[in-house]
Design an enzyme around this catalytic site. Structure first.
Site, short mmCIF file in Angstrom:
data_model
loop_
_atom_site.label_atom_id
_atom_site.label_comp_id
_atom_site.label_asym_id
_atom_site.label_seq_id
_atom_site.Cartn_x
_atom_site.Cartn_y
_atom_site.Cartn_z
N TRP A 20 0.81 -1.23 0.00
CA TRP A 20 0.00 0.00 0.00
C TRP A 20 0.84 1.27 0.00
CZ3 TRP A 20 -4.94 1.95 0.11
CH2 TRP A 20 -5.09 3.25 0.63
N ASP A 30 -0.11 9.25 0.21
CA ASP A 30 0.47 10.55 -0.16
C ASP A 30 1.95 10.55 -0.57
OD1 ASP A 30 -1.82 10.85 1.31
OD2 ASP A 30 -0.96 12.17 2.81
N TRP A 78 -4.29 0.34 3.97
CA TRP A 78 -3.65 1.28 4.89
C TRP A 78 -3.31 0.59 6.21
CZ3 TRP A 78 -4.09 3.79 9.59
CH2 TRP A 78 -3.32 4.95 9.74
N SER A 114 2.43 12.03 6.91
CA SER A 114 2.97 12.84 5.81
C SER A 114 3.83 14.01 6.27
CB SER A 114 1.83 13.35 4.94
OG SER A 114 1.38 12.29 4.15
C1 FRU Z 1 -3.83 12.36 3.62
C2 FRU Z 1 -3.46 11.78 4.98
C3 FRU Z 1 -2.58 12.73 5.75
C4 FRU Z 1 -1.86 11.82 6.70
C5 FRU Z 1 -1.68 10.57 5.87
C6 FRU Z 1 -1.76 9.29 6.65
O1 FRU Z 1 -4.13 11.44 2.64
O2 FRU Z 1 -4.65 11.48 5.69
O3 FRU Z 1 -3.27 13.79 6.36
O4 FRU Z 1 -0.65 12.36 7.14
O5 FRU Z 1 -2.69 10.59 4.88
O6 FRU Z 1 -1.39 8.20 5.87
#
Ligand code: FRU
Length: 470
Positions: free
Chosen positions: A20, A23, A47, A80
């Site tokens: 997976w 971002d 995820w 992220s």
């Molecule tokens: C956006 C998000 C960010 C976070 C990340 C977690 O797609 O929700 O805000 O840091 O993905 O994977």
């Protein structure tokens, strides 16, 4: 379940070897190499506890996979963030001769979800050491406090960062990337979309009127707003918008207010887009998926399964339009491929590849239809009034109700100026990217055809050239 497991791996879009991704994170350019980090769960195609994956490229088209850069730790998952190529060694983690690469990211506590900002450094640009003083920005009592994007602050002559803080974004400044002071806030929604902010980015672009600043904010729309109008502004729950204005060294001000929200992409599948930190030109990459269905897409099935891919890198410019300064996009890294293009004829053309580009000069109205043996079709059409991408019958929809909704599959974008349209269309297995109206109308959507598209039908007043991507 269709019974057949197709390989949806794109030829020139970055995707993980397995499992997976979401971002794009920490994009920087060092000594001729583009680095892309990304949200990564290395143990399953859905995820999970986030790591930072890492890939590198010399042309933004072919990527090599590098070892996982950051692993979860006692402060939590690695959410992220961004990287700074610290040339002047203001952080002190390297030397001027061997500048350090600093990763600035969110530590998301596995239990309770508390979010704070942390850093890590590397001098070989592959292996990272976390800073013993983390977190560098502790949580101030704010739910949803994440996704720091560092940029050079030309007013204060130091680094600044913008991060998402609930319904607004906050700006911080630092002389050494370790101690940060809050300098300002910007709340979207007076114009544009309101909701929970994620993955902001703030950067300057030159225009004939001098420098302007652009603020990207990825938005989670409030649940009761999603699908109200069913148009490009609310049909999915995650949409990336932008503002154009000024940055005074402390905060951003929106000066090009627009009645309608300004979208980074009108398709459903371009989220969390951010730019390279240290390129002269501004180049963005987004995650070519949407949270509404990303965890269940058919690309994750079978032994070659993976979930998540990035958009192509897009170079941006601000163009003057009747309603103000607006972004325009151009795909990077395709020059050599475009140079090998050949003309297609009106009517039916057999396709020899599932990964190809089209250079299109459309007159008042044109229609391009991709078809396969299962009767699936993906249609891109232009009229003087609108550009339409219809993927409602383009392939599998059975995996998600949200994806199967008609309004999710039908992208209709008004063309206020009408007239001819120059387009670049990239079809790469499961990702379609249309840059319509000379780059003013980007549309990215994911499709999962049961069988490869075999025919491209060209109708209307249109000249089309094709170039192969694999
Ligand atoms: C956006 C998000 C960010 C976070 C990340 C977690 O797609 O929700 O805000 O840091 O993905 O994977």
């Amino acid at each position: 379940m269709s019974g057949c497991q197709r390989d949806y791996r794109p030829a020139i879009h970055f995707a993980p070897e397995a499992n997976w991704i979401n971002d794009p994170n920490g994009m920087v350019y060092i000594n001729g190499t583009y680095h892309l980090f990304y949200q990564y769960y290395p143990h399953a195609p859905h995820w999970g506890p986030m790591h930072w994956g890492h890939a590198a490229s010399e042309d933004l088209i072919s990527w090599r996979h590098l070892p996982t850069a950051l692993y979860p730790d006692e402060l939590g998952y690695i959410f992220s963030g961004s990287c700074v190529y610290d040339r002047e060694n203001v952080s002190g983690f390297g030397t001027k001769e061997n500048p350090p690469l600093i990763a600035v990211f969110t530590s998301h506590a596995a239990q309770g979800g508390l979010e704070q900002q942390s850093i890590a450094y590397s001098t070989d640009y592959e292996h990272f050491e976390k800073y013993y003083g983390n977190p560098v920005i502790p949580n101030p009592g704010q739910k949803d406090f994440r996704d720091p994007k560092v940029f050079w602050n030309p007013v204060r002559k130091c680094y600044s960062l913008v991060l998402a803080a609930g319904d607004h974004v906050e700006f911080y400044a630092s002389g050494n990337l370790k101690e940060w002071e809050k300098t300002g806030e910007f709340k979207p929604g007076a114009h544009g979309l309101s909701g929970i902010c994620e993955c902001p980015d703030c950067f300057p672009l030159q225009t004939e009127e001098g420098e302007k600043w652009v603020l990207f904010i990825s938005m989670i729309l409030p649940e009761d707003c999603v699908g109200q109008r069913g148009d490009v502004y609310d049909r999915v729950s995650h949409i990336t918008q932008y503002y154009v204005g000024d940055f005074d060294g402390n905060s951003f001000r929106d000066t090009q207010q627009s009645e309608l929200p300004l979208l980074v992409d009108f398709g459903t599948d371009n989220y969390a887009a951010v730019t390279f930190q240290n390129l002269e030109e501004k180049v963005m990459i987004g995650w070519a998926d949407n949270w509404d269905y990303a965890n269940v897409t058919p690309s994750g099935e079978g032994p070659c399964g993976f979930r998540g891919k990035m958009t192509l890198a897009r170079r941006m410019a601000l163009k003057r339009t009747a309603s103000g300064w607006r972004l325009s996009f151009e795909n990077c890294g395709l020059e050599a491929k475009r140079a090998c293009s050949y003309p297609l004829s009106r009517g039916e053309n057999r396709l020899s590849s599932q990964s190809f580009g089209l250079s299109v000069e459309a007159g008042e109205s044109a229609m391009l239809t991709l078809r396969n043996a299962s009767g699936e079709k993906l249609v891109i059409s232009v009229t003087p009034e609108e550009l339409v991408v219809d993927r409602t019958a383009a392939g599998r929809c059975d995996f998600s109700e949200a994806y199967a909704k008609e309004c999710c599959g039908l992208t209709r974008v008004p063309r206020p100026a009408g007239g001819n349209s120059t387009m670049e269309i990239i079809m790469d297995k499961c990702v379609l990217e249309v840059l319509g109206d000379g780059g003013r109308i980007p549309v990215t959507v994911c499709v999962f055809p049961e069988h490869p598209y075999e025919v491209l039908c060209v109708d209307g007043e249109v000249e089309v050239r094709c170039f192969l991507l694999d």
